[in-house]
Every structure is written in C-alpha cells, then in structure tokens.
Design an enzyme around this catalytic site. Structure first.
Site, mmCIF file in Angstrom:
data_model
loop_
_atom_site.group_PDB
_atom_site.id
_atom_site.type_symbol
_atom_site.label_atom_id
_atom_site.label_comp_id
_atom_site.label_asym_id
_atom_site.label_seq_id
_atom_site.Cartn_x
_atom_site.Cartn_y
_atom_site.Cartn_z
ATOM 1 N N CYS A 101 48.719 33.954 40.254
ATOM 2 C CA CYS A 101 49.702 34.493 39.649
ATOM 3 C C CYS A 101 50.530 35.203 40.600
ATOM 4 C CB CYS A 101 49.217 35.694 38.337
ATOM 5 S SG CYS A 101 48.589 35.070 37.315
ATOM 6 N N HIS A 137 52.082 43.044 38.806
ATOM 7 C CA HIS A 137 51.147 42.462 39.188
ATOM 8 C C HIS A 137 51.493 42.187 40.970
ATOM 9 C CE1 HIS A 137 47.962 38.975 39.381
ATOM 10 N NE2 HIS A 137 47.543 40.409 38.975
#
Ligand code: CA
Length: 479
Positions: free
Chosen positions: A84, A142
């Site tokens: 990710c 993130h």
C-alpha cells in the site's frame, strides 16, 4: 422608405445574431476553459481478476465495469510497488517513491515527521491547487500520521477518513479517540473517523460512509474544478461485510471469498453512485475517472489475481499488475483495451497535461500524459521502461517492452512478458546477454535513488504488544 426599413430590419437582425453568437461563444469559451475534474477511485489489495472487466465470474462489478465499458481498460496497468504505502506515494506524486526514500509502509507513530511523503515532494492536490482546483481525500491516507503530514497540510481542502493503513468496517468498532489511545498492534484500525481534524462518528458500514461523503463532495464542488481521491480501504483486511452485501454473494461457498466479494460489492455500489452523481450534475463529460487497485490481491484476504503469478508484496505480476481503467467521454476511447504498459505514475502527468498546469518549476515527473497514447495520436509507448525496487526483500524488477526481469534475493528471472504473462518460463541462462543489457539500465536508474527515509511498519511493529497475545495471557491468568 422601404430601403430604410430594410436597413433597420437588417441591422436589428445583425445585432440579434451578433448577440446570439457572442453568448454562444462565451458559453463555449467557458466550457473549454473549465478545467477537467479528476476522480481517482483506488481500491486496496483487490486482485487483478476481481472485477468483471478482467473476467471475474463470481464477483459482479457492473458499475466498476462501466468505467472500462465507457472508457479504456488497461490490460498492462501497473502500480509502482506491491504494498500500500509506497504504491500510494508513487501514485500521488507521479514520481517513483524510491526517489524520496518511501520504501516501506510508514509506521503509525505520529511523533516522527519523516514517516510519509516529505514536504519537498508535491502531490496531485498540491500541484492542482494553484490551478484553482479543490481537492478531497476520502478514505485511507496512509501518507503519514505526523501533524505536518496531515492531508489538510498537504494540499487537500477536505479530508474524511483515517490516517492509518487500514480500518475496521463496522461503526461500533470505531471507539478509540486518537492514535495516542492505541496500546496494541492494529488497534489503530479502531480509531474514530476524521473529518478534517475533528473526530466524528457514523452509524454506516465504512465503505458506504465513504461513498456518501464522495457523493456529497461532488455535489458541493460541481461548479469548480475538483480532484477527488476516493481511497477505499476495501477489500483490505479485516474481511468484514454487512449481511446485505453477504446476501448478494451467497452463491459463493467459501466464507472468506464470500465476505471479500461482499466488500467489493459495497465498493461497486459506491462507484455506481459516484458515476450517477456526475451524470445528474451534468459534469460527467468533463470528469476523468480512473479506477485501480493499489497493489495485487493479498495472499490472505480471499482475492484472486487470476493467471498472474504471485500476490501482494511480490514483484511478479500478481503483486504489481492491477485492475486499471479510465473513463472520460469524448477524450478517452470507449470500450477498448490499451495493451502497452501504463503506470499509476501517469495519472498525475495526465491531469497536469490535460488541465494545462504549469509544473516547470517542480521536480520532473516519471509519469506521462496518457491521452495522446490511448487516442493513438502517438503510436509509441508511454514508457520505454518501468522499474520496481523492493528494499526489504532485496529484490527488484523492470520491464522494457516484452522483457521483464525479476531479481529476488535467491533467484534471477527473465521473462517474455507478452508471450508469458504468467511468468512460467525463465529464459535464463540462455538469454544472458539480453538480461545483462536490461540489468545495466536498472543499475543506472537506482544510482539516483535515496536510502530509506524512515523505518518500516514491520520493524516498528516488533516493539508493540500484540492484542491477541495479551488476551491469551489474561485468559491463562484468570484460569
Ligand atoms: Ca494495498
């Protein structure tokens, strides 16, 4: 007399027609001057085959498929990394994340300002802001938890979601007020949602809530150029779905696969609502919608990468080739495939090119404007070569045309990826010279890269107590 009357009538007619023309022209000018909107719909750990447009038979994705049907499907669409964080850093900056040391998933430690995209790099929202765009990130950030790295400090006017790399989906599980309340591993998945810098509560299943916010944002911003980064965390673990979505997938017998499918169904419903909202608001023709996953399907979430070798975290195709499609009526051909390699790096370059944004003072992008290529004005390839570097596993990969190298700590491969997309046939050692030539370009490329700017999540996790272990310990103590 008749002549005078005729002249008056003629001049009135001319004035009227001139006025009409002026109004038409001004409308047309306004329309052509209205910069295109950009929506990136990013899913998380979704497998290459887990969309109808790549051949899924058990999971139905009629709305996601519309993006490919009314736009172009990229059969060789890549992300810049197989997990990710680094993948998102590449997508958001349009530059290989290795150039700024973003090699790992960042930790959840809000006290370290290096844990994210450095402020020396500009993301899509920061680049589009001076061109008059309003930007939102809805979903998973993130890209750092330190206050200086918060989306509102990084060019996004609106943020709704969570800072961490994943989240729990049922609203009743979102109980922690802040990251400072987290004591155990993965409890950061339980923080209350953030609306800009305020904690908020919802009673909706998380994916539906993110879709609600996306629809509201589009309605609010319909009259201005906008960038919406709709970063669903679905179908990333934990695998959780509501009964309604499970019921729509009851034909799938395997429980994990059924729940995963239900999570994709929720995303698909959201994509349908986003596309419908664009049409309702009359802005779908001026909006570029890109759909992709941030990396290949994970080994453990019930995903399916089809024939592709490997999965999330590997540099084989199953880790980096993702479901990828783009829709923009009148600018992108509809219902066709584009087979040359393209990258998530290209999204930034495409909007910058199409919105005519001046980036001459910025660091050079690694992506390219895809529109000339997919409209076949340019018959060449968007990329001569693409690279991937996996520092933690001491691996790298590159693709030039039909040739792909994968070098892991233990093995070296050369594939003809056009004939052998499943990466079954290693051409080494027979094609050693070809390999050496390719490898030389990789060695040149990696000379300019930065060392890791921060320690990875996994190293940091070692120091955190595990909630499950704690429970077992308490259970034993209470016996
Ligand atoms: Ca992911």
């Amino acid at each position: 007399m008749q002549t005078t009357l005729f002249k008056v009538a003629l001049s009135l007619l001319l004035i009227a027609s001139t006025n009409v023309k002026a109004t038409d022209l001004s409308d047309a000018t306004n329309k052509s001057e209205q910069k295109p909107n950009l929506i990136i719909i990013l899913t998380d750990d979704q497998g290459y085959k887990d969309v109808g447009f790549n051949g899924s038979t058990d999971i139905k994705t009629p709305n996601i498929d519309l993006i490919a049907k009314e736009g172009t499907r990229f059969t060789n669409g890549y992300v810049t990394f197989s997990v990710c964080g680094p993948s998102r850093a590449g997508l958001l900056t349009g530059r290989y994340q290795d150039r700024f040391g973003f090699n790992f998933n960042p930790t959840m430690d809000p006290s370290v300002p290096q844990n994210g995209i450095p402020t020396s790099e500009k993301n899509i929202a920061e680049v589009l802001k001076p061109a008059g765009y309003t930007s939102a990130i809805i979903g998973k950030w993130h890209m750092g938890t330190h206050p200086d790295l918060h989306p509102n400090k990084r060019g996004f006017d609106f943020f709704y979601g969570f800072l961490t790399g994943g989240h729990r989906y049922f609203p009743e599980e979102l109980t922690l007020n802040d990251l400072s309340d987290v004591k155990y591993k993965f409890d950061w998945y339980k923080t209350r949602l953030l609306k800009n810098d305020k904690r908020v509560d919802t009673d909706e299943y998380l994916t539906d809530e993110l879709s609600n916010e996306a629809v509201d944002f589009i309605k609010r911003e319909k009259d201005n150029p906008f960038f919406l980064y709709l970063a669903y965390n679905a179908p990333h673990a934990p695998v959780q779905a509501t009964q309604e979505y499970l019921d729509r997938n009851k034909h799938i017998k395997n429980t994990k696969r059924r729940t995963y499918a239900a999570m994709v169904t929720a995303v698909d419903d959201g994509v349908g609502r986003v596309l419908a909202t664009l049409k309702e608001q009359g802005i779908d023709e001026n909006t570029l919608v890109v759909f992709l996953s941030d990396n290949g399907g994970a080994k453990s979430n019930g995903s399916d990468n089809g024939e592709l070798r490997g999965h999330k975290n590997l540099l084989f195709e199953g880790g980096i080739r993702v479901p990828f499609a783009a829709r923009w009526p009148n600018s992108i051909p509809a219902g066709v495939d584009y087979d040359k390699p393209v990258s998530s790096l290209d999204i930034m370059a495409t909007i910058v090119g199409q919105a005519d944004v001046d980036i001459s003072k910025n660091k050079p992008l690694d992506g390219v404007d895809l529109i000339p290529f997919i409209t076949h004005q340019d018959q060449g390839s968007p990329h001569d070569v693409l690279f991937w570097r996996h520092v933690k596993s001491n691996s790298y990969a590159m693709r030039r045309g039909k040739d792909k190298i994968v070098k892991t700590a233990n093995e070296t491969y050369l594939f003809d990826i056009e004939k052998d997309h499943v990466e079954a046939s290693n051409l080494l050692p027979r094609a050693q010279t070809s390999y050496n030539n390719l490898d030389e370009s990789y060695q040149l490329w990696q000379q300019d890269l930065k060392a890791a700017a921060f320690p990875g999540l996994n190293d940091w996790l070692q120091s955190k107590p595990n909630d499950k272990k704690k429970k077992r310990k308490n259970k034993a103590k209470n016996k």
